[in-house]
Design an enzyme around this catalytic site. Structure first.
Site, PDB file in Angstrom:
ATOM      1  N   GLY A 179      28.602   8.781  43.773  1.00 49.77           N
ATOM      2  CA  GLY A 179      27.280   8.707  43.179  1.00 49.77           C
ATOM      3  C   GLY A 179      27.355   8.506  41.686  1.00 49.77           C
ATOM      4  O   GLY A 179      28.420   8.628  41.077  1.00 49.77           O
ATOM      5  N   GLY A 217      24.928   9.019  37.922  1.00 41.99           N
ATOM      6  CA  GLY A 217      23.752   9.511  37.223  1.00 41.99           C
ATOM      7  C   GLY A 217      23.684   8.904  35.839  1.00 41.99           C
ATOM      8  O   GLY A 217      24.428   7.970  35.510  1.00 41.99           O
ATOM      9  N   SER A 218      22.813   9.442  35.013  1.00 42.41           N
ATOM     10  CA  SER A 218      22.615   8.919  33.666  1.00 42.41           C
ATOM     11  C   SER A 218      23.858   9.033  32.799  1.00 42.41           C
ATOM     12  O   SER A 218      24.109   8.183  31.955  1.00 42.41           O
ATOM     13  CB  SER A 218      21.469   9.665  32.979  1.00 42.41           C
ATOM     14  N   TYR A 219      24.613  10.103  32.991  1.00 41.67           N
ATOM     15  CA  TYR A 219      25.726  10.382  32.093  1.00 41.67           C
ATOM     16  C   TYR A 219      27.094  10.277  32.743  1.00 41.67           C
ATOM     17  O   TYR A 219      28.100  10.454  32.074  1.00 41.67           O
ATOM     18  CB  TYR A 219      25.572  11.785  31.492  1.00 41.67           C
ATOM     19  N   VAL A 272      30.510  10.315  39.988  1.00 43.17           N
ATOM     20  CA  VAL A 272      31.311  11.230  40.797  1.00 43.17           C
ATOM     21  C   VAL A 272      32.112  10.407  41.796  1.00 43.17           C
ATOM     22  O   VAL A 272      31.563   9.531  42.469  1.00 43.17           O
ATOM     23  CB  VAL A 272      30.436  12.264  41.533  1.00 43.17           C
ATOM     24  N   LYS A 317      34.061  14.479  38.793  1.00 43.36           N
ATOM     25  CA  LYS A 317      32.909  14.030  38.024  1.00 43.36           C
ATOM     26  C   LYS A 317      33.404  13.557  36.668  1.00 43.36           C
ATOM     27  O   LYS A 317      34.088  14.297  35.955  1.00 43.36           O
ATOM     28  CB  LYS A 317      31.944  15.213  37.862  1.00 43.36           C
ATOM     29  N   ASP A 373      17.457  24.688  38.057  1.00 37.71           N
ATOM     30  CA  ASP A 373      17.291  23.360  38.663  1.00 37.71           C
ATOM     31  C   ASP A 373      17.605  23.427  40.158  1.00 37.71           C
ATOM     32  O   ASP A 373      18.343  22.600  40.689  1.00 37.71           O
ATOM     33  CB  ASP A 373      18.183  22.332  37.961  1.00 37.71           C
TER      34      ASP A 373
END
Length: 182
Positions: A34, A36-38, A41, A56, A151
């Protein structure tokens, strides 16, 4: 737990770059799980131990100063302290000048959100079991590590190879005196 590696980055989460950095640590990238923005993984095999893990890769150049100096250190501290059957386990953390790499427990069955979509919902008895497991991990964060997760969502509850729930994503933590806010 920190390793400084001097490798020029051709795009901080480029697969070839990531393999070049983590290869000497004994990791072989199997596939991308996957993004994400930063960061990204990857599913990796540790050829030294035979353990499959999720690595990650966080691109430090994309983080704001606040995220890099405030939130990331909190997350790393908690990742190093997490020792509970319902919290994702961290094996190793290392970095280059542009990236932070976190090797952690591989959740073979994805997250609860994906499970729910794939199975057209979740049976009540399974949902109750996972809720209690996630609550147990959350209680450990609160009572033992004095930390609020902030979260909790189905995408942040992973499922291991036995479908045990594992709480993850500690990037939005509040530590120490969170009880004063209640």
């Amino acid at each position: 737990m920190s390793l400084q590696v001097n490798i020029k980055s051709p795009g901080n989460n480029n697969l070839a770059y990531v393999q070049q950095v983590i290869g000497p640590k004994g990791y072989k990238v199997e596939k991308k799980l996957g993004e994400g923005s930063y960061g990204v993984v990857y599913k990796c095999l540790n050829t030294k131990t035979g353990i499959v893990s999720a690595v990650k890769s966080i691109d430090l150049t994309k983080l704001s100063d606040n995220a890099r100096n405030k939130y990331l250190p909190r997350e790393i501290q908690i990742l190093q302290q997490c020792r509970h059957e319902n919290l994702i386990q961290t094996y190793e953390i290392f970095r280059t000048s542009t990236n932070l790499f976190v090797s952690m427990q591989f959740a073979a069955n994805g997250d609860i959100s994906g499970y729910s979509k794939k199975n057209n919902g979740i049976k009540e008895n399974i949902a109750c079991k996972w809720f209690l497991q996630a609550a147990s991990g959350l209680y450990h964060l609160h009572a033992k590590l004095f930390t609020a997760h902030r979260d909790i969502k189905t995408a942040n509850i992973l499922l291991d190879d036995t479908f045990k729930a594992l709480l993850t994503d500690f990037g939005n933590l509040l530590t120490n005196n969170f009880n004063e806010l209640c």
